[in-house]
Design a protein around this motif. Structure first.
Motif, PDB file in Angstrom:
ATOM      1  N   LYS A  20      56.778  -5.389  37.776  1.00  0.00           N
ATOM      2  CA  LYS A  20      56.106  -4.130  38.103  1.00  0.00           C
ATOM      3  C   LYS A  20      56.246  -3.870  39.607  1.00  0.00           C
ATOM      4  N   SER A  37      60.555   2.421  40.982  1.00  0.00           N
ATOM      5  CA  SER A  37      59.487   3.111  40.255  1.00  0.00           C
ATOM      6  C   SER A  37      58.169   2.849  40.978  1.00  0.00           C
ATOM      7  N   ASP A  85      54.694   1.665  39.561  1.00  0.00           N
ATOM      8  CA  ASP A  85      53.893   1.281  38.404  1.00  0.00           C
ATOM      9  C   ASP A  85      52.417   1.154  38.723  1.00  0.00           C
ATOM     10  N   MET A 107      53.908   9.248  39.127  1.00  0.00           N
ATOM     11  CA  MET A 107      53.557   8.597  37.868  1.00  0.00           C
ATOM     12  C   MET A 107      53.665   9.547  36.691  1.00  0.00           C
ATOM     13  N   GLN A 116      57.093   9.694  35.482  1.00  0.00           N
ATOM     14  CA  GLN A 116      57.456   8.482  34.752  1.00  0.00           C
ATOM     15  C   GLN A 116      56.786   8.405  33.388  1.00  0.00           C
ATOM     16  N   SER A 130      53.776   7.023  33.145  1.00  0.00           N
ATOM     17  CA  SER A 130      52.989   5.788  33.155  1.00  0.00           C
ATOM     18  C   SER A 130      52.569   5.447  34.575  1.00  0.00           C
ATOM     19  N   GLY A 131      51.565   4.594  34.686  1.00  0.00           N
ATOM     20  CA  GLY A 131      51.130   4.112  35.990  1.00  0.00           C
ATOM     21  C   GLY A 131      49.641   3.823  36.014  1.00  0.00           C
TER      22      GLY A 131
END
Length: 250
Positions: free
Chosen positions: A6, A83, A85, A129, A132, A134-135
């Motif tokens: 992550k 990314s 996360d 996020m 993406q 997600s997060g």
């Protein structure tokens, strides 16, 4: 490992709770972007951590009072790590003054860092996020976001704002695959408290039924829980890490 592979950003990471959280995230397998002011010890701390966890910790300079710098911090983190996360939105300062003589500029400075700074980081983080899907965003609040205390008008107002900002952002982000929570530390035994005289320190200790001040790593453990998938059904919460400070208050 609870955060294996992550990518986590930590603001206010040069010392105290932020640094302890960076270490815990690295221990649990994360890649970490440690962010703090350009003139802080953040770069040195990140270099030290990267030597222990090769290729997994970098420093990003940021002043959270600058929207431009905050947005660049997010862009740099994503470019370098791939990314976003998790974010521990931790940068903040203290301040003491009687309310009736609190100068505007000092009050606004504390609010700008402790509330607006949290919002700037949250806004930029959520934008990434959401893209993406997600997060996990964890804001650093305080027991003084739940209860007031004399001489802390600006700090308490800002941290109270962080608590309700967290709830609001959690509602907005829940359908987008993103969780938003807060941790609310009691008095933590950081270098800042080492400046206090013994009587003041003992008075602070007595406010905590557990009989001592907190440790940075104890708050870091709470932040880690909220950042990782173990807390997948937790959003909109304000997790008190306060040695019982607030338990007898209503």
């Amino acid at each position: 490992m609870r955060l294996k592979d992550k990518n986590v950003l930590i603001t206010g990471g040069a010392s105290g709770i932020g640094l302890a959280t960076a270490e815990r995230c690295l221990e649990e397998g994360a890649n970490v972007a440690l962010a703090d002011l350009a003139g802080s010890q953040g770069a040195a701390r990140a270099t030290e951590l990267d030597a222990r966890y090769p290729g997994r910790c970098l420093f990003v300079a940021v002043d959270v009072t600058s929207t431009k710098q905050v947005d660049q911090m997010i862009a740099t983190t994503v470019k370098e790590l791939g990314s976003l996360d998790g974010v521990f939105n931790n940068a903040g300062i203290g301040g003491l003054s009687p309310a009736d003589t609190y100068p505007d500029e000092e009050f606004l400075h504390i609010v700008d860092i402790n509330l607006m700074g949290v919002f700037r980081v949250a806004r930029a983080s959520l934008h990434q996020m959401y893209s993406q899907g997600s997060g996990s965003l964890v804001n650093c609040a305080s027991i003084l976001g739940v209860f007031g205390q004399s001489m802390t008008a600006a700090y308490s107002a800002a941290k109270g704002g962080v608590v309700n900002l967290t709830r609001t952002l959690a509602l907005e982000s829940a359908s987008k695959g993103v969780r938003v929570n807060a941790v609310a530390p009691g008095y933590i035994d950081t270098p800042l408290l080492s400046l206090l005289d013994d009587a003041t320190r003992q008075a602070l200790i007595q406010m905590h039924p557990i009989g001592r001040l907190g440790r940075s790593e104890e708050v870091a453990n709470a932040a880690l829980f909220l950042l990782c998938d173990e807390s997948s059904f937790v959003t909109g919460s304000n997790l008190l890490v306060d040695g019982g400070f607030t338990a007898g208050k209503s």
